[in-house]
Scaffold this motif. Sequence first.
Motif, PDB file in Angstrom:
ATOM      1  N   ASP A  18      72.547  29.773  38.950  1.00 49.05           N
ATOM      2  CA  ASP A  18      73.273  29.557  37.688  1.00 49.05           C
ATOM      3  C   ASP A  18      72.758  28.327  36.954  1.00 49.05           C
ATOM      4  OD1 ASP A  18      74.805  31.742  38.139  1.00 49.05           O
ATOM      5  OD2 ASP A  18      76.582  30.651  38.823  1.00 49.05           O
ATOM      6  N   ARG A  22      71.322  27.996  33.187  1.00 49.64           N
ATOM      7  CA  ARG A  22      71.873  27.086  32.167  1.00 49.64           C
ATOM      8  C   ARG A  22      70.761  26.207  31.598  1.00 49.64           C
ATOM      9  NH1 ARG A  22      76.281  23.916  34.783  1.00 49.64           N
ATOM     10  NH2 ARG A  22      76.772  25.961  35.588  1.00 49.64           N
ATOM     11  N   ASP A  25      68.708  28.185  29.174  1.00 52.67           N
ATOM     12  CA  ASP A  25      69.426  28.328  27.898  1.00 52.67           C
ATOM     13  C   ASP A  25      69.395  27.020  27.112  1.00 52.67           C
ATOM     14  OD1 ASP A  25      70.058  30.976  28.153  1.00 52.67           O
ATOM     15  OD2 ASP A  25      72.108  30.645  28.853  1.00 52.67           O
ATOM     16  N   HIS A  90      70.068  33.701  24.640  1.00 45.86           N
ATOM     17  CA  HIS A  90      70.140  33.693  26.104  1.00 45.86           C
ATOM     18  C   HIS A  90      68.726  33.896  26.629  1.00 45.86           C
ATOM     19  CE1 HIS A  90      71.429  34.094  30.116  1.00 45.86           C
ATOM     20  NE2 HIS A  90      71.465  35.408  30.182  1.00 45.86           N
ATOM     21  N   ASP A  93      67.185  37.366  27.435  1.00 45.11           N
ATOM     22  CA  ASP A  93      66.931  38.363  26.381  1.00 45.11           C
ATOM     23  C   ASP A  93      65.430  38.514  26.185  1.00 45.11           C
ATOM     24  OD1 ASP A  93      69.640  38.405  25.996  1.00 45.11           O
ATOM     25  OD2 ASP A  93      69.612  37.208  24.157  1.00 45.11           O
ATOM     26  N   HIS A 218      69.304  43.197  34.669  1.00 45.10           N
ATOM     27  CA  HIS A 218      70.706  42.889  34.954  1.00 45.10           C
ATOM     28  C   HIS A 218      71.187  43.613  36.207  1.00 45.10           C
ATOM     29  CE1 HIS A 218      71.339  40.743  31.166  1.00 45.10           C
ATOM     30  NE2 HIS A 218      70.642  41.691  30.585  1.00 45.10           N
ATOM     31  N   ALA A 219      70.287  43.771  37.165  1.00 49.01           N
ATOM     32  CA  ALA A 219      70.632  44.414  38.448  1.00 49.01           C
ATOM     33  C   ALA A 219      71.093  45.852  38.268  1.00 49.01           C
ATOM     34  CB  ALA A 219      71.696  43.608  39.199  1.00 49.01           C
TER      35      ALA A 219
END
Lengths: 335, 472
Positions: A18, A22, A25, A90, A93, A218-219
């Motif tokens: 995570d 972050r 981003d 993001h 993307d 996205h899995a």
Amino acid sequence: MTGLLLPTTVVGSYSVPDWLERAKDEFYQRRIGRATLADIHETAIKAAIKDQERAGIDIVSDGELRRDNDVDYFLERIAGVELPAPVKEHYFDYHTAVVREPLAPAEAVAMGLVDDFLFTRAQTIRPVKFSFTGPFSLAKRICNEGYARADDLVFDIAAILNREARVLSAAGATLLQIDEPFLAGYPEQAALAVKAVNAVVDGVQAEWALHICYGNRHARPSWLGHYDFLFPAILDARVDQLLLEFARKGDDDLALFERYRPPFKLGLGVIDVKNEAVEEPELVAARIDRALTVLDPSHLSINPDCGLRHLPARTALAKLRAMTAGAALVRSRYM
Amino acid sequence: MPVRLELRSTGRLRKANGAAVRTVLGSLEQALTDPALDLATLRIVCDWVQYKNNFREPVTQRPILDGDDRERVEIAIDLRRASVEQAPAEGNAEPVVLEPWGPMSASLVWSFNALYWKALGLWEALSGRTYEETLPGGESDARNADGARESILRLFRVWDGLAARRALPDQLHVLELGVGNGNQARVWLDTFRAVDRELGRDYYRRLHYLLGDYSRHLLELARGRLGRHADHISTLVLDALRPSTTLGFLRYKLFFVYISNTYDNLPTDEIARIDGRLYAVETRAVISAERAATLGVPSGELPELIRRLLRLGPELLAEAEPQRFPDRLDAVRFWAAVWDVLGLEERYVPLPPLDEYVIAPGVHGDALRSLVEGAGDVRMHVSNGAAASFLDTLPLLHPHGSLECHDLFVTALEQYDHSFRGPGKYDGSVVNWVNGSVLAAIGRRRGFQVAFRKFAHRAGSNITTMTAEVRE
């Protein structure tokens, strides 16, 4: 290349924490700079390699942690590919990418992937696999305004990747992998994709792997189906091994290997990367055993279905451990 | 020292009831001249609570706890009721407290909500009305053939494309989550069969329509109305918060998921940004002493009796307490009476760091960051239950599948400034508008494009259509 029976490897990507998401981003939001992000990437890559080593993986990768996704990292390094909106909301993307005129000759385009390889190799004494997305899938993400024939764009990208592969090989890369994540969405174009793969590997001194899956965005799978669309076109691919997903889909498609007896090895997907439940080593061993009813062990290497980027780090590590333990169970019977 | 006054529901000022609103504001202005008031610690918010049955008093105090010595208070005024009802006299007895402070999603009001769906037949027997008759206009917007035809044609286009590539499976699965009384399914299936005949596709033969609901009563009702499609339907009791636990075998297989008026009925927290700081809204269920006295049960016995009601349901409660409830409808009557007087007290406590706040299993509050950082002061729903349900449904969708949801959605945070969005009481259930921005943000991180549009097939409807489809 390792001399091992049933060598274990990864497909490429490793768990993206995570905090790394972050940071990526925040780079696009201009809160951190390129140098800081590069530093973060290097630290994350070292940790990813360490995890693979701890799990007992025979052939490791850099976890593809520098890459936002499977496409953008390459397209933004190809001169002539325009990114009209280079800032993303993001990081994961996809960029919108446009080619307005034919790309420059391959000799004039240096993507600089060799630095990534050299960094990885310096972190480990294990064999390193270096992967990149293939010309067919990269071309599918480009809005083509520069070529009358879409196939020409595919082959020009193939030429650029071929040049990059030669540089990688010259720098010591001995195992290279082409990923074609979009091919399953265009089954009728398998022959074109294979020709383009052959253009990439042409004249490059390395062991070549090709990975084809049903998507892992996205899995989630992007398509559903069977690998029969690859045959017989794939038999012409000048690669040493083909990495396919079997854990999630089941092993019906092993029959294709029995029927066609391809000249390359099978990289057997034994870990479902779209499910956080960790496989038992015995289940992994059972999956390998089923493949061994069709293939000789010398024609098999062991890997997850696809990249591990969407799995939490602990789960990714546990799955890799289960994979190596399962492979060891089978291997022990041949010792 | 400025007094912070937030006047929401501003549209009401311009409507016929604007005079009543101005009366309340006039009284407020007068009250604020009291020199004993420390205006620096005061914040006033005025809502127009449109739900005739709700959990609020006309005027309430909400402590704002900052973890320091400051004692700030928010005075919350319901403009609709404050203009016509007297505020409780000072010195009133303490309310009967039914639970400790906690996030609203953990409140026992959700146990009442669950009981309503579980024992709906008994509730309807007492009220004499079916739940659909309690909806505004007497029927759900879901029962709309034009809307159904639109979604079915879209589905046919997807299937046609897959069929052309020989990628269409033999069985075509569709799920309706939250089935109402089955009328929606009947309209959808009738329309489906008609469209299929019209276009000559033969998809109806391969269609399997699954109805999932928490309420066995509603599923039975729905099945009864779908006799003509009996060979194509299955009914499943499931928890809308975790559909995958029941439907895991359909992972990546559902081509269409339809959800109507379910998300607004699932547990939610509220969070607030006040003066730039983030707070969690904590609640506790209470019954005012005055209202508790009307229930015919000694106040001291009420909390335990209510807990038993929620644990056993009215039928078993009547069996367990025959002296108090000679008939099961007496227990239902008690349930309805308690529900009628049930209130919620609120307070603000500091929100933990966003990455420690859990929205739903597997999703932490980081997903809210861009929303709350991009907004000024706001109080909003997190729609935790809707988020959990949504996220647990997405893995069931086929790569070319889509989810369509008709519900009460807030689609931009500024909408919280204009209207009260819950909680309210809807018959025996809880209703909150769903924070669509939260679902859009977390759906996007899961690879889905989430879009909203006003329900197109009935003028004046509050219903919004949300769609979710895989994005690249």
